[in-house]
Design a protein around this motif. Structure first.
Motif, PDB file in Angstrom:
ATOM      1  N   GLU A 190       5.411  -6.275 -20.436  1.00  0.00           N
ATOM      2  CA  GLU A 190       6.754  -5.983 -19.970  1.00  0.00           C
ATOM      3  C   GLU A 190       6.810  -6.011 -18.442  1.00  0.00           C
ATOM      4  O   GLU A 190       7.747  -6.568 -17.855  1.00  0.00           O
ATOM      5  CB  GLU A 190       7.199  -4.616 -20.487  1.00  0.00           C
ATOM      6  N   LEU A 191       5.818  -5.445 -17.789  1.00  0.00           N
ATOM      7  CA  LEU A 191       5.802  -5.416 -16.328  1.00  0.00           C
ATOM      8  C   LEU A 191       5.684  -6.815 -15.727  1.00  0.00           C
ATOM      9  O   LEU A 191       6.167  -7.060 -14.619  1.00  0.00           O
ATOM     10  CB  LEU A 191       4.640  -4.544 -15.837  1.00  0.00           C
ATOM     11  N   LEU A 192       5.062  -7.743 -16.454  1.00  0.00           N
ATOM     12  CA  LEU A 192       4.880  -9.104 -15.949  1.00  0.00           C
ATOM     13  C   LEU A 192       5.913 -10.085 -16.506  1.00  0.00           C
ATOM     14  O   LEU A 192       5.806 -11.286 -16.301  1.00  0.00           O
ATOM     15  CB  LEU A 192       3.470  -9.596 -16.299  1.00  0.00           C
ATOM     16  N   SER A 193       6.923  -9.552 -17.185  1.00  0.00           N
ATOM     17  CA  SER A 193       7.888 -10.403 -17.882  1.00  0.00           C
ATOM     18  C   SER A 193       8.888 -11.078 -16.958  1.00  0.00           C
ATOM     19  O   SER A 193       9.534 -12.060 -17.342  1.00  0.00           O
ATOM     20  CB  SER A 193       8.660  -9.566 -18.905  1.00  0.00           C
ATOM     21  N   GLY A 194       9.064 -10.556 -15.749  1.00  0.00           N
ATOM     22  CA  GLY A 194      10.106 -11.058 -14.859  1.00  0.00           C
ATOM     23  C   GLY A 194      11.321 -10.161 -14.823  1.00  0.00           C
ATOM     24  O   GLY A 194      12.205 -10.331 -13.983  1.00  0.00           O
ATOM     25  N   ARG A 195      11.377  -9.187 -15.739  1.00  0.00           N
ATOM     26  CA  ARG A 195      12.472  -8.223 -15.731  1.00  0.00           C
ATOM     27  C   ARG A 195      12.134  -7.061 -14.808  1.00  0.00           C
ATOM     28  O   ARG A 195      10.965  -6.714 -14.624  1.00  0.00           O
ATOM     29  CB  ARG A 195      12.726  -7.696 -17.149  1.00  0.00           C
ATOM     30  N   VAL A 196      13.175  -6.452 -14.239  1.00  0.00           N
ATOM     31  CA  VAL A 196      12.985  -5.243 -13.445  1.00  0.00           C
ATOM     32  C   VAL A 196      12.668  -4.094 -14.403  1.00  0.00           C
ATOM     33  O   VAL A 196      13.377  -3.878 -15.396  1.00  0.00           O
ATOM     34  CB  VAL A 196      14.248  -4.926 -12.621  1.00  0.00           C
ATOM     35  N   VAL A 197      11.585  -3.385 -14.114  1.00  0.00           N
ATOM     36  CA  VAL A 197      11.108  -2.337 -15.022  1.00  0.00           C
ATOM     37  C   VAL A 197      11.023  -1.012 -14.269  1.00  0.00           C
ATOM     38  O   VAL A 197      10.397  -0.935 -13.205  1.00  0.00           O
ATOM     39  CB  VAL A 197       9.720  -2.689 -15.606  1.00  0.00           C
ATOM     40  N   THR A 198      11.654   0.014 -14.810  1.00  0.00           N
ATOM     41  CA  THR A 198      11.515   1.365 -14.262  1.00  0.00           C
ATOM     42  C   THR A 198      10.188   1.942 -14.721  1.00  0.00           C
ATOM     43  O   THR A 198       9.853   1.875 -15.918  1.00  0.00           O
ATOM     44  CB  THR A 198      12.673   2.262 -14.726  1.00  0.00           C
ATOM     45  N   ILE A 247       0.832  -1.202   0.000  1.00  0.00           N
ATOM     46  CA  ILE A 247       0.000   0.000   0.000  1.00  0.00           C
ATOM     47  C   ILE A 247       0.869   1.256   0.000  1.00  0.00           C
ATOM     48  O   ILE A 247       0.626   2.219  -0.747  1.00  0.00           O
ATOM     49  CB  ILE A 247      -0.940   0.007   1.225  1.00  0.00           C
ATOM     50  N   ASP A 248       1.904   1.237   0.829  1.00  0.00           N
ATOM     51  CA  ASP A 248       2.806   2.383   0.892  1.00  0.00           C
ATOM     52  C   ASP A 248       3.489   2.611  -0.455  1.00  0.00           C
ATOM     53  O   ASP A 248       3.610   3.743  -0.921  1.00  0.00           O
ATOM     54  CB  ASP A 248       3.843   2.169   1.986  1.00  0.00           C
ATOM     55  N   ALA A 249       3.945   1.522  -1.094  1.00  0.00           N
ATOM     56  CA  ALA A 249       4.609   1.647  -2.389  1.00  0.00           C
ATOM     57  C   ALA A 249       3.654   2.184  -3.452  1.00  0.00           C
ATOM     58  O   ALA A 249       4.036   3.014  -4.285  1.00  0.00           O
ATOM     59  CB  ALA A 249       5.170   0.299  -2.814  1.00  0.00           C
ATOM     60  N   ALA A 250       2.402   1.705  -3.419  1.00  0.00           N
ATOM     61  CA  ALA A 250       1.426   2.171  -4.400  1.00  0.00           C
ATOM     62  C   ALA A 250       1.154   3.665  -4.245  1.00  0.00           C
ATOM     63  O   ALA A 250       0.973   4.388  -5.238  1.00  0.00           O
ATOM     64  CB  ALA A 250       0.128   1.379  -4.258  1.00  0.00           C
ATOM     65  N   LEU A 255      -0.920   2.586 -14.015  1.00  0.00           N
ATOM     66  CA  LEU A 255      -0.955   1.145 -14.206  1.00  0.00           C
ATOM     67  C   LEU A 255      -0.163   0.421 -13.114  1.00  0.00           C
ATOM     68  O   LEU A 255      -0.653  -0.549 -12.516  1.00  0.00           O
ATOM     69  CB  LEU A 255      -0.395   0.779 -15.578  1.00  0.00           C
ATOM     70  N   VAL A 256       1.049   0.902 -12.842  1.00  0.00           N
ATOM     71  CA  VAL A 256       1.879   0.249 -11.834  1.00  0.00           C
ATOM     72  C   VAL A 256       1.238   0.355 -10.453  1.00  0.00           C
ATOM     73  O   VAL A 256       1.258  -0.600  -9.672  1.00  0.00           O
ATOM     74  CB  VAL A 256       3.298   0.841 -11.825  1.00  0.00           C
ATOM     75  N   ARG A 257       0.632   1.494 -10.171  1.00  0.00           N
ATOM     76  CA  ARG A 257      -0.052   1.652  -8.882  1.00  0.00           C
ATOM     77  C   ARG A 257      -1.162   0.606  -8.745  1.00  0.00           C
ATOM     78  O   ARG A 257      -1.334  -0.001  -7.682  1.00  0.00           O
ATOM     79  CB  ARG A 257      -0.616   3.064  -8.765  1.00  0.00           C
ATOM     80  N   ARG A 258      -1.895   0.383  -9.833  1.00  0.00           N
ATOM     81  CA  ARG A 258      -2.967  -0.630  -9.810  1.00  0.00           C
ATOM     82  C   ARG A 258      -2.385  -2.031  -9.587  1.00  0.00           C
ATOM     83  O   ARG A 258      -2.921  -2.812  -8.793  1.00  0.00           O
ATOM     84  CB  ARG A 258      -3.738  -0.574 -11.137  1.00  0.00           C
ATOM     85  N   LEU A 259      -1.296  -2.334 -10.267  1.00  0.00           N
ATOM     86  CA  LEU A 259      -0.694  -3.666 -10.137  1.00  0.00           C
ATOM     87  C   LEU A 259      -0.121  -3.888  -8.739  1.00  0.00           C
ATOM     88  O   LEU A 259      -0.158  -5.011  -8.216  1.00  0.00           O
ATOM     89  CB  LEU A 259       0.389  -3.857 -11.194  1.00  0.00           C
ATOM     90  N   LEU A 260       0.405  -2.843  -8.127  1.00  0.00           N
ATOM     91  CA  LEU A 260       0.884  -2.954  -6.745  1.00  0.00           C
ATOM     92  C   LEU A 260      -0.275  -3.242  -5.792  1.00  0.00           C
ATOM     93  O   LEU A 260      -0.178  -4.099  -4.907  1.00  0.00           O
ATOM     94  CB  LEU A 260       1.605  -1.678  -6.328  1.00  0.00           C
ATOM     95  N   ARG A 261      -1.365  -2.526  -5.978  1.00  0.00           N
ATOM     96  CA  ARG A 261      -2.524  -2.728  -5.105  1.00  0.00           C
ATOM     97  C   ARG A 261      -3.139  -4.116  -5.293  1.00  0.00           C
ATOM     98  O   ARG A 261      -3.702  -4.692  -4.357  1.00  0.00           O
ATOM     99  CB  ARG A 261      -3.583  -1.653  -5.355  1.00  0.00           C
ATOM    100  N   GLU A 262      -3.032  -4.645  -6.508  1.00  0.00           N
ATOM    101  CA  GLU A 262      -3.573  -5.979  -6.780  1.00  0.00           C
ATOM    102  C   GLU A 262      -2.611  -7.090  -6.360  1.00  0.00           C
ATOM    103  O   GLU A 262      -2.944  -8.270  -6.435  1.00  0.00           O
ATOM    104  CB  GLU A 262      -3.896  -6.118  -8.276  1.00  0.00           C
ATOM    105  N   VAL A 306       9.912  -1.781 -10.439  1.00  0.00           N
ATOM    106  CA  VAL A 306       9.113  -2.885  -9.916  1.00  0.00           C
ATOM    107  C   VAL A 306       9.446  -4.145 -10.704  1.00  0.00           C
ATOM    108  O   VAL A 306      10.077  -4.101 -11.762  1.00  0.00           O
ATOM    109  CB  VAL A 306       7.598  -2.599 -10.016  1.00  0.00           C
ATOM    110  N   VAL A 307       8.996  -5.291 -10.171  1.00  0.00           N
ATOM    111  CA  VAL A 307       9.167  -6.577 -10.839  1.00  0.00           C
ATOM    112  C   VAL A 307       7.960  -7.436 -10.511  1.00  0.00           C
ATOM    113  O   VAL A 307       7.331  -7.260  -9.460  1.00  0.00           O
ATOM    114  CB  VAL A 307      10.488  -7.249 -10.383  1.00  0.00           C
ATOM    115  N   VAL A 308       7.615  -8.327 -11.416  1.00  0.00           N
ATOM    116  CA  VAL A 308       6.455  -9.182 -11.183  1.00  0.00           C
ATOM    117  C   VAL A 308       6.676 -10.033  -9.936  1.00  0.00           C
ATOM    118  O   VAL A 308       7.803 -10.420  -9.618  1.00  0.00           O
ATOM    119  CB  VAL A 308       6.180 -10.077 -12.416  1.00  0.00           C
ATOM    120  N   ARG A 309       5.616 -10.290  -9.219  1.00  0.00           N
ATOM    121  CA  ARG A 309       5.672 -11.140  -8.030  1.00  0.00           C
ATOM    122  C   ARG A 309       6.136 -12.536  -8.421  1.00  0.00           C
ATOM    123  O   ARG A 309       5.530 -13.177  -9.295  1.00  0.00           O
ATOM    124  CB  ARG A 309       4.289 -11.184  -7.397  1.00  0.00           C
TER     125      ARG A 309
END
Length: 406
Positions: A367-375, A317-320, A390-397, A329-332
């Motif tokens: 790209e965000l879900l690829s496993g690579r670290v993405v700025t 939540i803090d990161a989002a 988009l990244v904020r949404r993915l962090l919250r999810e 960020v990187v995919v879980r």
């Protein structure tokens, strides 16, 4: 150099292990033949005491067994005390009494409760491509927790404390399935256990043993308290693929037809014609079998039985809230997903849920879900503000995590 878990357990590369041992034959490795410094970093006897006395475990995360029989939970649990509506929390004094009387302590689901084992198990499962579970077995001196039996999953035995004698016998049923447990063949198992063992050895700290499913085994502690981790690998089998394929055959109307009335359906002469018609329909259905549909079913099965990288909800939540273009960020790790584009939308399909987003984010999402670290500010095909959203949404999810926490 960081060792992968399969190397730690076998001393072999994934290719070597797969070609010579996986689902084929046992592998015994001594500590001197393995890289690393044993397995006490995953679990030791002090950690066992902490889990039993300070972590509030409940059944079925803890079992006890003696003379080949599982003890009733009430023998080693009690209520959780004031303010806790819990009736089956582990009671350390009762565990002490049963253990002193010769019972084996089994800590189940260690891949869910103990951080070093969580990380090890997740990495090993990813290497193998099959779901795993990890249990710990703590046995008092000169005791056998379970009599000779076989498992319906492959196992890696990782000895972390004490010495234990293992006796391994050839299977009475090769590659048994989940609905073919050893107690259905108790007589054959008992007879085979009286024969000359395939392996009769003593495991010491740092030793490891791999057993394909079906191999009979029993173990007796020697000299003092001993402990080992058992990593159970629950393989996806061709039988499972056949089940999934058959499930798709209901689409064929000929296979949905009722059998004739007014005849004895138990008469082989009557069934002969119907079986031939069924066989023809099965051939037609299999010829047009949708491989992608079966693969999706396998994906759901794996997602239901594997746990992605643990999340820190408050940190997420803090990161989002604070995410910016220069953050990464990187995919879980361990997340299973697929994308289904449809018109101006794209649906991200996950275990038990889905997320529908505008199709304009598809390239960036991949790209965000690829496993690579993405700025965040460099997500392809998205302006910075849209990338942050988009990244904020993915962090919250809980789909991506801040880089450096994976």
């Amino acid at each position: 150099m960081t060792l992968d878990p399969l190397q730690r357990a076998t001393g072999l590369s994934a290719q070597e292990f797969a070609s010579s041992y996986w689902a084929r034959q046992p592998l015994l490795r001594r500590a001197a033949e393995l890289p690393g410094d044993g397995f006490a970093d995953l679990l030791d006897l002090d950690a066992v005491d902490e889990l039993v006395s300070r972590r509030g475990l409940r059944t079925p995360f803890l079992r006890m067994a003696k003379d080949g029989e599982v003890l009733p939970g009430a023998r080693f649990t009690r209520g959780g005390g004031a303010g806790a509506e819990i009736a089956d929390q582990v009671a350390d004094d009762r565990v002490l009494a049963e253990f002193a009387d010769g019972a084996t302590l089994v800590l189940q689901g260690m891949h869910r409760v103990w951080p070093p084992v969580i990380d090890f198990g997740a990495a090993l499962s990813a290497q193998l491509g099959h779901p795993i579970q990890v249990n710990a077995y703590i046995t008092p001196a000169q005791n056998t927790g379970f009599s000779a039996h076989y498992d319906v999953h492959d196992v890696f035995v990782l000895q972390f404390a004490g010495r234990k004698r293992w006796r391994i016998h050839e299977p009475v049923l090769e590659a048994p399935l989940r609905d073919q447990p050893w107690d259905q063949r108790r007589g054959a198992v008992q007879a085979r256990a009286k024969e000359e063992p395939l392996i009769d050895t003593v495991l010491e700290p740092g030793d490891a043993l791999y057993l394909p499913r079906g191999y009979l085994h029993s173990a007796t502690a020697l000299g003092g308290v001993c402990g080992h981790l058992t990593v159970g690998v629950h393989p996806v089998t061709r039988s499972f693929l056949a089940e999934q394929a058959l499930a798709t055959l209901v689409d064929d109307v000929e296979l949905r037809r009722s059998l004739p009335m007014g005849v004895d359906l138990a008469d082989p002469a009557v069934l002969d014609t119907e079986l031939k018609a069924t066989q023809d329909a099965l051939h037609r259905a299999i010829d047009r079998l949708d491989v992608a549909r079966v693969a999706a079913a396998v994906g759901r099965h794996l997602a239901d039985r594997t746990r992605p990288q643990p999340l820190s909800p408050l940190a997420q939540i803090d990161a989002a809230q604070s995410i910016g273009p220069d953050d990464a960020v990187v995919v879980r790790r361990g997340l299973r997903w697929s994308l289904r584009p449809a018109g101006d939308k794209v649906t991200l399909v996950l275990a038990g849920r889905s997320l529908t987003l505008p199709s304009s984010v598809e390239t960036g999402l991949r790209e965000l879900l690829s496993g690579r670290v993405v700025t965040v500010g460099r997500v392809p095909d998205l302006v910075v503000d849209d990338a942050v959203t988009l990244v904020r949404r993915l962090l919250r999810e809980g789909l991506v995590v801040p880089a450096g926490t994976s």
